[in-house]
Design a protein around this motif. Structure first.
Motif, PDB file in Angstrom:
ATOM      1  N   ARG A  56       0.844  -1.206   0.000  1.00 16.80           N
ATOM      2  CA  ARG A  56       0.000   0.000   0.000  1.00 16.80           C
ATOM      3  C   ARG A  56       0.882   1.259   0.000  1.00 16.80           C
ATOM      4  O   ARG A  56       0.596   2.247  -0.720  1.00 16.80           O
ATOM      5  N   MET A  57       1.945   1.227   0.806  1.00 14.18           N
ATOM      6  CA  MET A  57       2.855   2.375   0.833  1.00 14.18           C
ATOM      7  C   MET A  57       3.573   2.541  -0.500  1.00 14.18           C
ATOM      8  O   MET A  57       3.843   3.661  -0.952  1.00 14.18           O
ATOM      9  N   ALA A  58       3.906   1.397  -1.148  1.00 14.86           N
ATOM     10  CA  ALA A  58       4.552   1.475  -2.465  1.00 14.86           C
ATOM     11  C   ALA A  58       3.619   2.104  -3.483  1.00 14.86           C
ATOM     12  O   ALA A  58       4.048   2.895  -4.346  1.00 14.86           O
ATOM     13  N   ILE A  59       2.334   1.766  -3.399  1.00 12.55           N
ATOM     14  CA  ILE A  59       1.349   2.355  -4.318  1.00 12.55           C
ATOM     15  C   ILE A  59       1.192   3.845  -4.053  1.00 12.55           C
ATOM     16  O   ILE A  59       1.119   4.666  -4.990  1.00 12.55           O
ATOM     17  N   ASP A  60       1.124   4.248  -2.787  1.00 13.85           N
ATOM     18  CA  ASP A  60       1.029   5.671  -2.448  1.00 13.85           C
ATOM     19  C   ASP A  60       2.239   6.436  -2.959  1.00 13.85           C
ATOM     20  O   ASP A  60       2.125   7.568  -3.466  1.00 13.85           O
ATOM     21  N   SER A  61       3.420   5.800  -2.820  1.00 13.22           N
ATOM     22  CA  SER A  61       4.637   6.454  -3.300  1.00 13.22           C
ATOM     23  C   SER A  61       4.596   6.621  -4.821  1.00 13.22           C
ATOM     24  O   SER A  61       5.003   7.650  -5.371  1.00 13.22           O
ATOM     25  N   PHE A  62       4.092   5.568  -5.508  1.00  7.59           N
ATOM     26  CA  PHE A  62       4.000   5.620  -6.971  1.00  7.59           C
ATOM     27  C   PHE A  62       3.039   6.735  -7.415  1.00  7.59           C
ATOM     28  O   PHE A  62       3.268   7.387  -8.430  1.00  7.59           O
ATOM     29  N   ARG A  63       1.975   6.973  -6.658  1.00  8.91           N
ATOM     30  CA  ARG A  63       1.001   8.022  -7.001  1.00  8.91           C
ATOM     31  C   ARG A  63       1.676   9.394  -7.000  1.00  8.91           C
ATOM     32  O   ARG A  63       1.323  10.264  -7.814  1.00  8.91           O
ATOM     33  N   ILE A  64       2.686   9.567  -6.117  1.00  9.14           N
ATOM     34  CA  ILE A  64       3.315  10.877  -5.986  1.00  9.14           C
ATOM     35  C   ILE A  64       4.490  11.042  -6.946  1.00  9.14           C
ATOM     36  O   ILE A  64       4.619  12.048  -7.648  1.00  9.14           O
ATOM     37  N   ASN A  65       5.433  10.028  -6.973  1.00 10.99           N
ATOM     38  CA  ASN A  65       6.666  10.227  -7.744  1.00 10.99           C
ATOM     39  C   ASN A  65       6.645   9.608  -9.139  1.00 10.99           C
ATOM     40  O   ASN A  65       7.491   9.916  -9.967  1.00 10.99           O
ATOM     41  N   GLN A  66       5.705   8.682  -9.413  1.00 13.37           N
ATOM     42  CA  GLN A  66       5.556   8.084 -10.751  1.00 13.37           C
ATOM     43  C   GLN A  66       6.860   7.459 -11.266  1.00 13.37           C
ATOM     44  O   GLN A  66       7.125   7.463 -12.469  1.00 13.37           O
ATOM     45  N   ASN A  67       7.677   6.905 -10.358  1.00 15.28           N
ATOM     46  CA  ASN A  67       8.950   6.292 -10.755  1.00 15.28           C
ATOM     47  C   ASN A  67       8.711   4.814 -11.042  1.00 15.28           C
ATOM     48  O   ASN A  67       8.536   4.011 -10.128  1.00 15.28           O
ATOM     49  N   PRO A  68       8.708   4.389 -12.310  1.00 16.09           N
ATOM     50  CA  PRO A  68       8.382   2.996 -12.642  1.00 16.09           C
ATOM     51  C   PRO A  68       9.435   2.000 -12.135  1.00 16.09           C
ATOM     52  O   PRO A  68       9.104   0.895 -11.719  1.00 16.09           O
ATOM     53  N   ASN A  69      10.719   2.416 -12.196  1.00 16.44           N
ATOM     54  CA  ASN A  69      11.769   1.497 -11.736  1.00 16.44           C
ATOM     55  C   ASN A  69      11.642   1.207 -10.242  1.00 16.44           C
ATOM     56  O   ASN A  69      11.773   0.062  -9.790  1.00 16.44           O
ATOM     57  N   LEU A  70      11.383   2.239  -9.462  1.00 15.46           N
ATOM     58  CA  LEU A  70      11.226   2.063  -8.028  1.00 15.46           C
ATOM     59  C   LEU A  70       9.974   1.253  -7.711  1.00 15.46           C
ATOM     60  O   LEU A  70       9.977   0.411  -6.809  1.00 15.46           O
ATOM     61  N   ALA A  71       8.919   1.488  -8.478  1.00 16.65           N
ATOM     62  CA  ALA A  71       7.674   0.744  -8.272  1.00 16.65           C
ATOM     63  C   ALA A  71       7.885  -0.754  -8.508  1.00 16.65           C
ATOM     64  O   ALA A  71       7.426  -1.605  -7.728  1.00 16.65           O
ATOM     65  N   VAL A  72       8.586  -1.101  -9.577  1.00 13.42           N
ATOM     66  CA  VAL A  72       8.845  -2.514  -9.890  1.00 13.42           C
ATOM     67  C   VAL A  72       9.787  -3.127  -8.860  1.00 13.42           C
ATOM     68  O   VAL A  72       9.614  -4.272  -8.437  1.00 13.42           O
ATOM     69  N   GLN A  73      10.803  -2.356  -8.455  1.00 14.82           N
ATOM     70  CA  GLN A  73      11.753  -2.857  -7.459  1.00 14.82           C
ATOM     71  C   GLN A  73      11.034  -3.224  -6.154  1.00 14.82           C
ATOM     72  O   GLN A  73      11.315  -4.268  -5.543  1.00 14.82           O
ATOM     73  N   ARG A  74      10.115  -2.377  -5.735  1.00 15.67           N
ATOM     74  CA  ARG A  74       9.390  -2.653  -4.504  1.00 15.67           C
ATOM     75  C   ARG A  74       8.465  -3.857  -4.663  1.00 15.67           C
ATOM     76  O   ARG A  74       8.268  -4.624  -3.732  1.00 15.67           O
ATOM     77  N   TRP A  75       7.860  -3.987  -5.815  1.00 12.82           N
ATOM     78  CA  TRP A  75       7.026  -5.177  -6.090  1.00 12.82           C
ATOM     79  C   TRP A  75       7.862  -6.448  -5.987  1.00 12.82           C
ATOM     80  O   TRP A  75       7.479  -7.426  -5.362  1.00 12.82           O
ATOM     81  N   GLN A  76       9.022  -6.410  -6.633  1.00 12.39           N
ATOM     82  CA  GLN A  76       9.885  -7.594  -6.626  1.00 12.39           C
ATOM     83  C   GLN A  76      10.400  -7.917  -5.233  1.00 12.39           C
ATOM     84  O   GLN A  76      10.686  -9.069  -4.924  1.00 12.39           O
ATOM     85  N   GLY A  77      10.516  -6.884  -4.378  1.00 14.61           N
ATOM     86  CA  GLY A  77      10.978  -7.133  -3.015  1.00 14.61           C
ATOM     87  C   GLY A  77      10.051  -8.045  -2.240  1.00 14.61           C
ATOM     88  O   GLY A  77      10.474  -8.742  -1.313  1.00 14.61           O
ATOM     89  N   LEU A  78       8.766  -8.065  -2.639  1.00 10.22           N
ATOM     90  CA  LEU A  78       7.804  -8.951  -1.967  1.00 10.22           C
ATOM     91  C   LEU A  78       7.845 -10.375  -2.495  1.00 10.22           C
ATOM     92  O   LEU A  78       7.214 -11.266  -1.921  1.00 10.22           O
ATOM     93  N   GLY A  79       8.549 -10.578  -3.613  1.00 12.36           N
ATOM     94  CA  GLY A  79       8.667 -11.934  -4.143  1.00 12.36           C
ATOM     95  C   GLY A  79       7.310 -12.522  -4.505  1.00 12.36           C
ATOM     96  O   GLY A  79       6.428 -11.829  -5.033  1.00 12.36           O
ATOM     97  N   VAL A  80       7.110 -13.798  -4.189  1.00 11.86           N
ATOM     98  CA  VAL A  80       5.882 -14.501  -4.572  1.00 11.86           C
ATOM     99  C   VAL A  80       4.672 -14.003  -3.794  1.00 11.86           C
ATOM    100  O   VAL A  80       3.531 -14.309  -4.149  1.00 11.86           O
ATOM    101  N   ALA A  81       4.900 -13.229  -2.729  1.00 14.72           N
ATOM    102  CA  ALA A  81       3.787 -12.730  -1.922  1.00 14.72           C
ATOM    103  C   ALA A  81       3.154 -11.476  -2.522  1.00 14.72           C
ATOM    104  O   ALA A  81       2.081 -11.040  -2.068  1.00 14.72           O
ATOM    105  N   ALA A  82       3.784 -10.873  -3.548  1.00 22.43           N
ATOM    106  CA  ALA A  82       3.315  -9.596  -4.073  1.00 22.43           C
ATOM    107  C   ALA A  82       1.914  -9.701  -4.673  1.00 22.43           C
ATOM    108  O   ALA A  82       1.046  -8.867  -4.418  1.00 22.43           O
ATOM    109  N   GLN A  83       1.681 -10.725  -5.479  1.00 23.58           N
ATOM    110  CA  GLN A  83       0.395 -10.841  -6.165  1.00 23.58           C
ATOM    111  C   GLN A  83      -0.760 -11.004  -5.181  1.00 23.58           C
ATOM    112  O   GLN A  83      -1.817 -10.395  -5.349  1.00 23.58           O
ATOM    113  N   ASN A  84      -0.559 -11.804  -4.146  1.00 22.28           N
ATOM    114  CA  ASN A  84      -1.611 -12.005  -3.156  1.00 22.28           C
ATOM    115  C   ASN A  84      -1.915 -10.705  -2.397  1.00 22.28           C
ATOM    116  O   ASN A  84      -3.083 -10.363  -2.150  1.00 22.28           O
ATOM    117  N   ALA A  85      -0.854  -9.968  -2.048  1.00 20.16           N
ATOM    118  CA  ALA A  85      -1.053  -8.693  -1.357  1.00 20.16           C
ATOM    119  C   ALA A  85      -1.780  -7.695  -2.254  1.00 20.16           C
ATOM    120  O   ALA A  85      -2.690  -6.968  -1.806  1.00 20.16           O
TER     121      ALA A  85
END
Length: 332
Positions: A56-85
């Motif tokens: 949720r915090m990653a999504i809020d951050s993406f709404r403000i800074n629109q940084n695609p690389n950072l958004a993907v990096q944070r998604w990948q940090g969750l690994g296999v749990a990202a999709q469920n979250a």
């Protein structure tokens, strides 16, 4: 009570030592060598509810800074749990803008489908590999101790449930009933320790060892006797030679002598195989064998002997042998 005391005295030293060693190794692995340490860990290791908060915090951050690389990096940090979250957030957006949630998800889908990113789980580090290897060694040690303990208990109690008296039980009873030598009546100092031990045909795992300790509890060494050579084939094993040994903590080598049947002592082939183990001695009733180390003496007395009778040569294997083993400090 006497049986319990005898049982405790006959507990094998090696399995107990292995158990203690395995326990110490396990504690060292868990607390010192490879403890679990989280350093620069990813959100993959968070609880499920905290993983959702992180996204949720990653999504809020993406709404403000629109940084695609950072958004993907944070998604990948969750690994296999990202999709469920992400699915949970979609179903329950709370005070977050569903359009932003949808845009974030679309970005991730576009990047991953184009090969610009890859969903990853937490990689194994060198420390985790070491920890896994050490844990494996610990498990092998524990299994080895369990196997050794089970083998010893089987040797001791084998067929007791069927009412049959095992060879080990016979040997224990014979040793208990055998009279020990009163060395003081012979004008000698009392030994540090004095033990009766008996081999009985059928005890294929016969291997006795005993600790040498002073009255104050100081460890001086160990001594024992075990099977050295068998003859013929089939069960039970036909023992034709026993090995008596004395270990002195103050000496660099263990003193050993081989007690042989009359047939084995006269057989050149058997003699040549056993000579490297130590001095060869033919077993005779009331014969005595002396072993010496730097600071200890062991006097082994053949209290009783009976040869087996069967298809093998006469006097070639033991039906029963009772030994008295006594230890003194070596003078001079």
């Amino acid at each position: 009570m006497q049986f319990v005391v005898a049982f405790l005295k006959k507990l094998p030293i090696l399995p107990i030592a292995l158990f203690i060693g395995g326990l110490v190794l396990g504690l060292l692995i868990g607390w010192v060598i490879a403890p679990v340490e989280f350093k620069d860990a990813t959100p993959f290791y968070l609880r499920a509810d905290l993983q959702e908060d992180y996204l949720r915090m990653a999504i809020d951050s993406f709404r403000i800074n629109q940084n695609p690389n950072l958004a993907v990096q944070r998604w990948q940090g969750l690994g296999v749990a990202a999709q469920n979250a992400y699915t949970n957030i979609q179903n329950n957006p709370g005070d977050q803008d569903p359009a932003v949630i949808q845009a974030y998800g679309q970005l991730i889908t576009d990047v991953l489908s184009s090969g610009g990113g890859q969903l990853v789980t937490e990689p194994a580090t060198n420390s985790s590999l070491l920890r896994t290897a050490l844990i494996g060694i610990g498990v092998i040690l524990v299994l080895g101790v369990a196997a050794a303990g089970g083998l010893y208990l089987f040797r001791l109690f084998g067929k007791r449930g069927s009412g049959e008296v095992t060879a080990v039980m016979q040997a224990s009873e014979i040793s208990r009933s055998a009279a020990k030598t009163n060395f003081e009546d012979m004008g000698l100092a009392p030994p540090i320790t004095q033990t009766m031990t008996t081999y009985v045909l059928g005890d294929d795992l016969y291997d006795e060892s005993f600790s040498i300790d002073t009255g104050a509890g100081e460890f001086l060494g160990e001594y024992g006797v075990g099977v050295s050579e068998i003859i013929g084939v089939g069960e039970p094993k036909k023992v034709t030679a026993l090995e008596v040994w004395l270990f002195d903590k103050n000496d660099i080598k263990t003193a050993t002598k081989v007690l042989m049947s009359r047939h084995a002592f006269a057989d050149p082939g058997i003699r040549s195989r056993l000579e490297p183990k130590g001095e060869l001695v033919v077993v005779e009733p009331q014969a005595q064998v002396l072993l010496e180390t730097a600071t200890l003496q062991l006097l082994a007395t053949i209290v009783d002997i009976e040869y087996g009778k069967g298809p093998l040569p006469d006097n070639s294997y033991f039906e029963r042998v009772t030994l008295e083993l006594a230890i003194w400090p070596r003078q001079g």
